[in-house]
Design an enzyme around this catalytic site. Structure first.
Site, PDB file in Angstrom:
ATOM      1  N   ASP A 150    -123.541  30.889  17.636  1.00 21.87           N
ATOM      2  CA  ASP A 150    -122.056  31.193  17.937  1.00 21.87           C
ATOM      3  C   ASP A 150    -121.750  30.724  16.527  1.00 21.87           C
ATOM      4  O   ASP A 150    -122.256  30.284  15.657  1.00 21.87           O
ATOM      5  CB  ASP A 150    -121.130  29.719  18.282  1.00 21.87           C
ATOM      6  CG  ASP A 150    -119.726  30.192  18.285  1.00 21.87           C
ATOM      7  OD1 ASP A 150    -119.692  30.514  20.264  1.00 21.87           O
ATOM      8  OD2 ASP A 150    -119.040  30.296  17.912  1.00 21.87           O
ATOM      9  N   ASP A 189    -124.255  35.151  13.503  1.00 19.70           N
ATOM     10  CA  ASP A 189    -122.790  35.686  13.078  1.00 19.70           C
ATOM     11  C   ASP A 189    -123.323  37.413  13.796  1.00 19.70           C
ATOM     12  O   ASP A 189    -124.169  37.525  13.248  1.00 19.70           O
ATOM     13  CB  ASP A 189    -122.509  36.031  11.850  1.00 19.70           C
ATOM     14  CG  ASP A 189    -121.440  37.314  11.699  1.00 19.70           C
ATOM     15  OD1 ASP A 189    -121.319  37.843  13.141  1.00 19.70           O
ATOM     16  OD2 ASP A 189    -120.975  37.327  10.641  1.00 19.70           O
ATOM     17  N   VAL A 190    -122.939  37.277  14.324  1.00 14.53           N
ATOM     18  CA  VAL A 190    -123.277  38.427  15.372  1.00 14.53           C
ATOM     19  C   VAL A 190    -123.384  39.962  15.441  1.00 14.53           C
ATOM     20  O   VAL A 190    -123.675  40.708  15.717  1.00 14.53           O
ATOM     21  CB  VAL A 190    -123.223  38.514  16.871  1.00 14.53           C
ATOM     22  CG1 VAL A 190    -123.620  37.433  17.836  1.00 14.53           C
ATOM     23  CG2 VAL A 190    -121.731  38.483  17.114  1.00 14.53           C
ATOM     24  N   TYR A 200    -110.134  46.700  21.914  1.00 19.84           N
ATOM     25  CA  TYR A 200    -110.692  46.270  22.692  1.00 19.84           C
ATOM     26  C   TYR A 200    -111.047  46.724  23.504  1.00 19.84           C
ATOM     27  O   TYR A 200    -112.355  47.049  24.190  1.00 19.84           O
ATOM     28  CB  TYR A 200    -109.714  44.965  22.861  1.00 19.84           C
ATOM     29  CG  TYR A 200    -110.203  43.845  23.562  1.00 19.84           C
ATOM     30  CD1 TYR A 200    -111.614  42.615  23.281  1.00 19.84           C
ATOM     31  CD2 TYR A 200    -110.655  43.922  25.615  1.00 19.84           C
ATOM     32  CE1 TYR A 200    -111.791  42.175  24.776  1.00 19.84           C
ATOM     33  CE2 TYR A 200    -111.136  42.908  26.631  1.00 19.84           C
ATOM     34  CZ  TYR A 200    -111.994  41.748  25.901  1.00 19.84           C
ATOM     35  OH  TYR A 200    -112.442  41.465  26.772  1.00 19.84           O
ATOM     36  N   LYS A 230    -115.651  47.699  24.502  1.00 22.14           N
ATOM     37  CA  LYS A 230    -115.751  47.332  25.718  1.00 22.14           C
ATOM     38  C   LYS A 230    -116.516  47.973  26.266  1.00 22.14           C
ATOM     39  O   LYS A 230    -117.246  48.365  28.050  1.00 22.14           O
ATOM     40  CB  LYS A 230    -115.210  45.908  26.690  1.00 22.14           C
ATOM     41  CG  LYS A 230    -114.422  45.700  26.064  1.00 22.14           C
ATOM     42  CD  LYS A 230    -115.651  44.570  25.985  1.00 22.14           C
ATOM     43  CE  LYS A 230    -115.557  43.053  25.220  1.00 22.14           C
ATOM     44  NZ  LYS A 230    -116.936  42.401  24.878  1.00 22.14           N
ATOM     45  N   THR A 283    -110.098  30.575  29.445  1.00 24.18           N
ATOM     46  CA  THR A 283    -111.162  30.860  28.832  1.00 24.18           C
ATOM     47  C   THR A 283    -109.839  30.406  27.132  1.00 24.18           C
ATOM     48  O   THR A 283    -109.173  30.831  27.101  1.00 24.18           O
ATOM     49  CB  THR A 283    -112.292  31.637  28.360  1.00 24.18           C
ATOM     50  OG1 THR A 283    -111.857  32.690  27.350  1.00 24.18           O
ATOM     51  CG2 THR A 283    -113.920  31.915  29.424  1.00 24.18           C
TER      52      THR A 283
END
Ligand SMILES: NC(=O)c1ccc[n+]([C@@H]2O[C@H](COP(=O)([O-])OP(=O)(O)OC[C@H]3O[C@@H](n4cnc5c(N)ncnc54)[C@H](O)[C@@H]3O)[C@@H](O)[C@H]2O)c1
Length: 253
Positions: free
Chosen positions: A37, A60-61, A152, A156, A189
């Site tokens: 993460d 950090d992706v 977003y 996606k 979440t």
């Protein structure tokens, strides 16, 4: 509980929410884990309760260099990678007319570029370790839209077709790597709690969200985890390039 016995599984964005649920479920099924993460504090908070060998990394992706370090550390510790769950993501709402280039690019970087970069960097280790499975956490936002979520939804939707393209390309190249996407609807979440809190009246906002769902409630992280474990395991060995919608009937209405 041995569906992932002997497998090494890397989960990004594992500090809470869905990532934590995936980590807990994968540990119960016998996987060895690489949990990453941006801020790994949240992983350390629950890691002792996992009955699994694990490596916890700050990662950090959006950064290729960080992916190279993460995969090198995975190779050094476990010499294999059988499962890669691209889960890290952000769902910040932006009104289209006010969104800056930097905000658009930041959303694409964390939700979409990360899947491209991470899968590419992990490819040699996944191939060596095969049969391997890549699971991309997309969203119902890849199929239906919500006002204020332009970036977003676009990111996606990109993950959805990137998944199918990789699945077909890898299969045609004879690589032992399956690639599938998972499309949750509103699941309880921090990401959803933040959206509810931003409304000023979380209880009312939750009721409004639930009205869009046939089952009339939000999802729970464990309800998404079951499908992810199935996709990581060899039970799903004939499944690739497929989208798995887990939305309480939202897209059926
Ligand atoms: N909760 C939902 O209703 C829902 C619905 C559909 C899809 N999703 C997707 O599920 C995934 C997990 O979301 P969640 O609901 O658990 O949210 P969350 O906010 O609880 O978890 C997201 C995690 O990603 C991490 N992260 C953010 N940017 C990062 C970066 N650059 N590098 C590494 N880690 C980073 C965060 O630190 C956080 O721990 C996301 O991709 C999200 O888009 C969630």
């Amino acid at each position: 509980m041995t569906r992932l016995q002997g497998k090494v599984v890397l989960i990004t964005g594992a500090a809470g929410g869905l990532g934590e649920a995936f980590a807990r479920a994968a540990a119960r099924e016998g996987a060895r884990l690489v949990l990453t993460d941006l801020d790994p504090e949240g992983i350390h908070a629950y890691a002792d309760s996992l009955d699994a060998e694990r490596l916890i990394l700050a990662h950090d992706v959006t950064s290729r260099a960080a992916w190279e370090e993460t995969i090198a550390a995975t190779r050094a510790r476990f010499s294999a990678l059988h499962g890669l769950v691209h889960n890290a993501g952000r769902g910040t709402p932006f009104l289209f007319s006010e969104m800056s280039d930097a905000q658009w690019r930041a959303m694409m970087a964390v939700n979409l570029d990360s899947v491209f970069i991470g899968t590419q960097v992990a490819l040699p280790l996944l191939e060596e370790s095969g049969p391997a499975s890549v699971v991309n956490i997309s969203s119902v936002a890849a199929m239906v839209c919500t006002a204020g979520m332009t970036a977003y939804c676009a990111s996606k939707a990109g993950v959805r077709m990137l998944t199918k393209s990789l699945a077909v390309e890898f299969a045609l190249q004879g690589l032992p790597i399956r690639v599938n996407s998972v499309h949750p609807a509103f699941t309880r979440t921090r990401m959803v709690e933040d959206i509810l809190a931003a409304s000023g009246d979380p209880a009312r906002a939750e009721k409004r969200l639930a009205r869009a769902i046939a089952l009339k409630r939000l999802g729970e992280p464990r309800e998404i985890a079951g499908v992810v474990i199935h996709l990581l395991s060899d039970e799903s060995s004939f499944t690739t390039g497929a989208e798995h919608v887990i939305d309480g009937g939202l897209t059926a209405m």
